[in-house]
Design a protein around this motif. Structure first.
Motif, PDB file in Angstrom:
ATOM      1  N   LEU A 190     -14.929  33.485  18.477  1.00  0.00           N
ATOM      2  CA  LEU A 190     -14.919  32.662  17.273  1.00  0.00           C
ATOM      3  C   LEU A 190     -16.162  32.924  16.432  1.00  0.00           C
ATOM      4  O   LEU A 190     -16.103  32.928  15.191  1.00  0.00           O
ATOM      5  N   LYS A 191     -17.282  33.180  17.097  1.00  0.00           N
ATOM      6  CA  LYS A 191     -18.511  33.488  16.357  1.00  0.00           C
ATOM      7  C   LYS A 191     -18.371  34.794  15.580  1.00  0.00           C
ATOM      8  O   LYS A 191     -18.903  34.933  14.462  1.00  0.00           O
ATOM      9  N   ASP A 192     -17.659  35.765  16.152  1.00  0.00           N
ATOM     10  CA  ASP A 192     -17.421  37.018  15.439  1.00  0.00           C
ATOM     11  C   ASP A 192     -16.701  36.759  14.123  1.00  0.00           C
ATOM     12  O   ASP A 192     -17.003  37.370  13.097  1.00  0.00           O
ATOM     13  N   ILE A 193     -15.741  35.849  14.171  1.00  0.00           N
ATOM     14  CA  ILE A 193     -14.976  35.516  12.970  1.00  0.00           C
ATOM     15  C   ILE A 193     -15.861  34.834  11.934  1.00  0.00           C
ATOM     16  O   ILE A 193     -15.828  35.169  10.743  1.00  0.00           O
ATOM     17  N   GLN A 194     -16.648  33.892  12.380  1.00  0.00           N
ATOM     18  CA  GLN A 194     -17.565  33.207  11.466  1.00  0.00           C
ATOM     19  C   GLN A 194     -18.561  34.193  10.849  1.00  0.00           C
ATOM     20  O   GLN A 194     -18.826  34.142   9.640  1.00  0.00           O
ATOM     21  N   ASP A 195     -19.092  35.096  11.665  1.00  0.00           N
ATOM     22  CA  ASP A 195     -20.052  36.080  11.163  1.00  0.00           C
ATOM     23  C   ASP A 195     -19.386  37.044  10.180  1.00  0.00           C
ATOM     24  O   ASP A 195     -19.984  37.430   9.166  1.00  0.00           O
ATOM     25  N   TYR A 196     -18.156  37.437  10.496  1.00  0.00           N
ATOM     26  CA  TYR A 196     -17.492  38.392   9.607  1.00  0.00           C
ATOM     27  C   TYR A 196     -17.162  37.763   8.255  1.00  0.00           C
ATOM     28  O   TYR A 196     -17.270  38.427   7.216  1.00  0.00           O
ATOM     29  N   TYR A 197     -16.779  36.488   8.249  1.00  0.00           N
ATOM     30  CA  TYR A 197     -16.505  35.840   6.970  1.00  0.00           C
ATOM     31  C   TYR A 197     -17.769  35.809   6.109  1.00  0.00           C
ATOM     32  O   TYR A 197     -17.714  36.018   4.892  1.00  0.00           O
ATOM     33  N   TYR A 198     -18.929  35.587   6.732  1.00  0.00           N
ATOM     34  CA  TYR A 198     -20.192  35.622   6.013  1.00  0.00           C
ATOM     35  C   TYR A 198     -20.454  37.041   5.498  1.00  0.00           C
ATOM     36  O   TYR A 198     -20.886  37.238   4.356  1.00  0.00           O
ATOM     37  N   GLN A 199     -20.169  38.052   6.317  1.00  0.00           N
ATOM     38  CA  GLN A 199     -20.337  39.450   5.912  1.00  0.00           C
ATOM     39  C   GLN A 199     -19.427  39.791   4.732  1.00  0.00           C
ATOM     40  O   GLN A 199     -19.828  40.514   3.809  1.00  0.00           O
ATOM     41  N   LEU A 200     -18.207  39.260   4.765  1.00  0.00           N
ATOM     42  CA  LEU A 200     -17.254  39.514   3.689  1.00  0.00           C
ATOM     43  C   LEU A 200     -17.809  39.050   2.342  1.00  0.00           C
ATOM     44  O   LEU A 200     -17.671  39.735   1.323  1.00  0.00           O
ATOM     45  N   GLN A 201     -18.445  37.898   2.342  1.00  0.00           N
ATOM     46  CA  GLN A 201     -18.997  37.361   1.102  1.00  0.00           C
ATOM     47  C   GLN A 201     -20.120  38.233   0.548  1.00  0.00           C
ATOM     48  O   GLN A 201     -20.404  38.174  -0.651  1.00  0.00           O
ATOM     49  N   LYS A 202     -20.740  39.035   1.397  1.00  0.00           N
ATOM     50  CA  LYS A 202     -21.827  39.918   0.955  1.00  0.00           C
ATOM     51  C   LYS A 202     -21.304  41.279   0.506  1.00  0.00           C
ATOM     52  O   LYS A 202     -22.092  42.188   0.230  1.00  0.00           O
ATOM     53  N   SER A 203     -19.996  41.430   0.409  1.00  0.00           N
ATOM     54  CA  SER A 203     -19.421  42.720   0.015  1.00  0.00           C
ATOM     55  C   SER A 203     -18.359  42.549  -1.063  1.00  0.00           C
ATOM     56  O   SER A 203     -17.352  43.246  -1.089  1.00  0.00           O
ATOM     57  N   ALA A 204     -18.580  41.597  -1.966  1.00  0.00           N
ATOM     58  CA  ALA A 204     -17.638  41.363  -3.062  1.00  0.00           C
ATOM     59  C   ALA A 204     -17.688  42.519  -4.056  1.00  0.00           C
ATOM     60  O   ALA A 204     -18.734  43.155  -4.253  1.00  0.00           O
ATOM     61  N   THR A 205     -16.562  42.811  -4.691  1.00  0.00           N
ATOM     62  CA  THR A 205     -16.535  43.872  -5.700  1.00  0.00           C
ATOM     63  C   THR A 205     -16.033  43.378  -7.044  1.00  0.00           C
ATOM     64  O   THR A 205     -16.537  43.801  -8.085  1.00  0.00           O
ATOM     65  N   HIS A 206     -15.035  42.470  -7.048  1.00  0.00           N
ATOM     66  CA  HIS A 206     -14.412  42.113  -8.321  1.00  0.00           C
ATOM     67  C   HIS A 206     -13.594  40.839  -8.146  1.00  0.00           C
ATOM     68  O   HIS A 206     -13.155  40.512  -7.035  1.00  0.00           O
ATOM     69  N   ILE A 207     -13.382  40.155  -9.260  1.00  0.00           N
ATOM     70  CA  ILE A 207     -12.452  39.025  -9.323  1.00  0.00           C
ATOM     71  C   ILE A 207     -11.483  39.301 -10.474  1.00  0.00           C
ATOM     72  O   ILE A 207     -11.919  39.635 -11.584  1.00  0.00           O
ATOM     73  N   TYR A 208     -10.198  39.167 -10.194  1.00  0.00           N
ATOM     74  CA  TYR A 208      -9.177  39.358 -11.231  1.00  0.00           C
ATOM     75  C   TYR A 208      -8.455  38.039 -11.497  1.00  0.00           C
ATOM     76  O   TYR A 208      -8.109  37.298 -10.564  1.00  0.00           O
ATOM     77  N   ILE A 209      -8.224  37.766 -12.762  1.00  0.00           N
ATOM     78  CA  ILE A 209      -7.390  36.645 -13.183  1.00  0.00           C
ATOM     79  C   ILE A 209      -6.232  37.240 -13.978  1.00  0.00           C
ATOM     80  O   ILE A 209      -6.455  38.024 -14.910  1.00  0.00           O
ATOM     81  N   VAL A 210      -5.010  36.900 -13.628  1.00  0.00           N
ATOM     82  CA  VAL A 210      -3.843  37.423 -14.333  1.00  0.00           C
ATOM     83  C   VAL A 210      -2.958  36.249 -14.749  1.00  0.00           C
ATOM     84  O   VAL A 210      -2.549  35.443 -13.910  1.00  0.00           O
ATOM     85  N   GLY A 211      -2.684  36.165 -16.038  1.00  0.00           N
ATOM     86  CA  GLY A 211      -1.862  35.074 -16.548  1.00  0.00           C
ATOM     87  C   GLY A 211      -2.505  34.446 -17.774  1.00  0.00           C
ATOM     88  O   GLY A 211      -3.480  34.963 -18.328  1.00  0.00           O
ATOM     89  N   HIS A 212      -1.955  33.303 -18.189  1.00  0.00           N
ATOM     90  CA  HIS A 212      -2.433  32.639 -19.404  1.00  0.00           C
ATOM     91  C   HIS A 212      -3.469  31.569 -19.082  1.00  0.00           C
ATOM     92  O   HIS A 212      -3.275  30.739 -18.187  1.00  0.00           O
ATOM     93  N   LEU A 213      -4.590  31.595 -19.820  1.00  0.00           N
ATOM     94  CA  LEU A 213      -5.612  30.569 -19.747  1.00  0.00           C
ATOM     95  C   LEU A 213      -5.761  29.953 -21.136  1.00  0.00           C
ATOM     96  O   LEU A 213      -6.150  30.649 -22.080  1.00  0.00           O
ATOM     97  N   SER A 214      -5.456  28.694 -21.260  1.00  0.00           N
ATOM     98  CA  SER A 214      -5.671  28.027 -22.545  1.00  0.00           C
ATOM     99  C   SER A 214      -7.158  27.743 -22.720  1.00  0.00           C
ATOM    100  O   SER A 214      -7.944  27.778 -21.763  1.00  0.00           O
TER     101      SER A 214
END
Length: 437
Positions: A190-214
């Protein structure tokens, strides 16, 4: 002067004219411009933590209420089992003090979440309503969830019992295909999972939004993304090279002289895409592979997956073979002389039916265009394309795809297909796992 009742054309000439008319109509349909395909617009900015955001928008979506958000990461974790388990745990009952899954909690708000991973990237997807009465509580819930998910021990133990080795053969194929030296036997905690989720946040590349925003809801979305990505860091762009793709051998499991082939898994490395026409070629090649193999009597079904990652794309297909057929009457001459296609038939250009048969190519290309005409109207399809097909770090980023895909389709020919497909498929990297019973 009497009027003659004699027909203007003789029957043979009339038949020829009708055939020519039919061919002309067929050619017009085949070469009709794709003017109905949408050309979305892009708007970009950065979150307060400097994560790039791309908003994909089109007038056709202004009357709809569906919004797609994709958070994209490129972690260097090579243990596919850890990646799969972490994302599965995140999608389960990972809300604090809750036994319901995240999607059960989001359902009354007309929203849902999803995840995707391959050997290069990981994606967390949000599908939600852009109506304020649903959007605001959804964003509040999702923000708390993603900032501090609760990975529960009981859920983790249950997942291990139910899903152990469920993807083992797929992961093994990819490891061999790209010569990744990583043991699939590693025990995950379980600690591996918690650590990996933290690692994931340190390797972000992009955020996409698709659709209409008023104008009314856009500030809420921007603020939520700022909050969600508050602890994110951009990945450091450590890129593998294509030289890591090495030729290997075919692996056979449980083979005995008298055994019958039951299943096979095949995988082959692809050259990273540099043009839209290469993407079109892969769609036709894949449709031909599935259609051809599915039509054979000794095969129950075929499943094909294209993993079009930026640096090391690959194709994989699973074949379930039928039980041995008992034929009471002799086969016809046509059945005896018909072409046979094995699991590896489609890795060599000259064996591909649509390469050699112009009518087959035309039929597959026409079907592809019909299907694309429906898919391209959907914001979900564009979210998929932005995160799993075209990549900002690849040779065909989203903006280039949008600008060129209609022209590429309008000008695509069988000559393009024949010239593209051979260098696109890395034949010497082919892997196959066969299972006998």
């Amino acid at each position: 002067m009497p009027v003659s009742n004699r027909p203007l054309f003789s029957p043979p000439v009339l038949a020829a004219v009708m055939v020519l008319c039919t061919l002309a109509i067929w050619l017009l349909n085949l070469t009709a411009p794709s003017s109905k395909l949408p050309t979305p617009n892009l708007e970009t900015w950065h979150t307060t933590s400097d994560i790039p955001v791309t908003w994909v928008k089109h007038a056709n979506w202004e009357t709809g209420d569906k919004l797609e958000i994709r958070l994209v990461f490129r972690s260097e974790e090579h243990d596919a089992n850890l990646v799969q388990t972490t994302l599965a745990m995140l999608m389960s009952n990972s809300l604090p003090l809750s036994t319901a899954s995240i999607n059960q909690r989001l359902s009354p708000l007309a929203a849902k979440v999803s995840s995707y991973y391959d050997h290069e990237s990981q994606v967390i997807g949000l599908t939600l309503s852009n109506q304020s009465q649903y959007l605001n509580p959804t964003l509040a819930l999702v923000t708390n969830w993603l900032k501090q998910p609760d990975f529960k021990l009981r859920t983790f133990e249950q997942w291990q019992r139910q899903q152990q080795n469920a993807q083992a053969s797929k992961h093994a194929l990819v490891n061999t295909l790209f010569d990744t030296q990583h043991s699939m036997e590693q025990v995950i905690s379980l600690k591996d999972i918690q650590d990996y989720y933290y690692q994931l946040q340190k390797s972000a590349t992009h955020i996409y939004i698709v659709g209409h925003l008023s104008d009314q809801v856009r500030p809420s979305v921007e603020e939520a993304l700022n909050q969600i990505s508050l602890g994110y860091q951009l990945e450091d762009h450590k890129k593998a090279t294509l030289d890591e793709i090495k030729a290997s051998h075919v692996t056979q499991l449980n083979k005995q002289a008298s055994s019958q082939l039951w299943q096979s898994r095949s995988a082959i490395a692809l050259t990273p895409m540099t043009s839209v026409k290469e993407w079109i070629s892969l769609q036709i090649w894949g449709a031909d592979l599935v259609s051809t193999l599915n039509s054979q009597a000794d095969i129950d079904f075929v499943q094909l997956g294209l993993t079009l990652s930026a640096l090391q794309p690959w194709a994989g297909w699973n074949i379930q073979y039928a039980e041995q057929l008992i034929i009471d009457s002799p086969q016809s001459a046509e059945e005896q002389t018909g072409a046979r296609f094995s699991a590896n038939s489609f890795i060599h250009r000259d064996n591909i039916p649509s390469i050699n048969d112009r009518a087959r190519f035309a039929d597959l290309f026409s079907r592809f265009k019909d299907q694309l005409g429906q898919q391209a109207q959907s914001s979900t399809w564009w979210a998929y394309m932005a995160t799993q097909v075209v990549h900002e770090q690849g040779s065909v980023p989203l903006e280039d795809f949008i600008e060129s895909y209609k022209e590429a389709i309008d000008t695509f020919t069988i000559d393009d297909y024949q010239n593209i497909i051979e260098p696109l498929i890395k034949a010497d990297s082919y892997q196959e796992i066969q299972t006998y019973q």
